[in-house]
Write an enzyme that holds these catalytic residues in place. Structure first.
Site, PDB file in Angstrom:
ATOM      1  N   CYS A  44       0.854  -1.221  -0.122  1.00 36.76           N
ATOM      2  CA  CYS A  44      -0.085  -0.070  -0.150  1.00 36.76           C
ATOM      3  C   CYS A  44       1.029   1.468  -0.063  1.00 36.76           C
ATOM      4  CB  CYS A  44      -0.886  -0.030   1.474  1.00 36.76           C
ATOM      5  SG  CYS A  44      -1.741   1.345   1.365  1.00 36.76           S
ATOM      6  N   HIS A 100      -1.860  -4.041   5.058  1.00 38.19           N
ATOM      7  CA  HIS A 100      -1.492  -3.455   6.844  1.00 38.19           C
ATOM      8  C   HIS A 100      -3.149  -3.228   7.216  1.00 38.19           C
ATOM      9  CE1 HIS A 100      -2.376   0.954   5.875  1.00 38.19           C
ATOM     10  NE2 HIS A 100      -2.247   0.718   4.724  1.00 38.19           N
TER      11      HIS A 100
HETATM   12 CO    CO Z   1      -3.162   1.249   3.208  1.00 34.41          CO
END
Ligand code: CO
Length: 210
Positions: A44, A100
């Site tokens: 990410c 995450h």
């Molecule tokens: Co993220």
């Protein structure tokens, strides 16, 4: 890096460069010759994720692709080019999709609303929610978000297995596909134990490209 100014960034770079050279005078000469990473990391874009820190990696160790909520969309030329280059030219041995907990993209996908240009991107995550609706709806809000983070990682691993290059590399046992989650509340990295061999067997009827 607590809100460094632009000048401080360049000053820091000079200090870092000098420190590296003092430790190892050939460091940059070696670094500039070629890269031979063993890992492709798809993560990410969140600023709190540091690929190198969480993998204890050095420059040259990890080929990296990052986007909002670590999505592997099979018509996204960006991620396709990264995967193709990583397997074809760099011959990486592992592809990791790493999500995450507390992911803003996943949270946004769980709350219906118009986010403009992000809408089509979030729909990939909402598709994952839809695929696992009964399991997710049985959970409280926080647990639901954590679980969607995990399920999203696993679905993006499945998307990787749909790609021809990945199918070939898996069949030749040249690559492993792994799903991880980083827990920034504890600093811990968790392996979701994605079973690429089983998934590729299951998918073969629908997605085989040979
Ligand atoms: Co993220």
């Amino acid at each position: 890096m607590a809100h460094k100014t632009l000048q401080e960034i360049f000053a820091h770079n000079e200090r870092w460069r000098q420190e590296r050279l003092a430790e190892d005078p050939a460091f940059f000469a070696r670094l500039s010759q070629a890269q031979t990473p063993k890992y492709l990391f798809i993560g990410c874009s969140d600023s709190r994720i540091s690929t190198e820190a969480l993998m204890c990696a050095e420059p040259g160790d990890v080929f990296v692709h990052r986007n909002v909520a670590n999505v592997v969309q099979v018509s996204d030329l960006n991620v396709l080019s990264v995967v193709s280059y990583a397997l074809g030219q760099l011959a990486v041995e592992h592809i990791v999709v790493c999500g995450h907990y507390g992911c803003g993209g996943v949270k946004a996908a769980l709350s219906p609303g118009d986010l403009g240009v992000l809408n089509p991107w979030l729909s990939y995550l909402r598709d994952v929610y839809r695929l696992h609706l009964p399991e997710l709806n049985a959970l409280e809000a926080d647990a639901r978000c954590d679980r969607l983070v995990e399920l999203n990682v696993l679905e993006q691993c499945v998307n990787l297995v749909k790609l021809r290059e990945v199918q070939r590399a898996l069949a030749a046992q040249r690559v492993g596909v792994h799903g991880w989650v980083f827990d920034m509340r504890t600093g811990q990295l968790k392996d979701l134990r994605f079973d690429a061999a089983r998934v590729s067997r299951e998918l073969l009827d629908l997605y085989a490209l040979e």
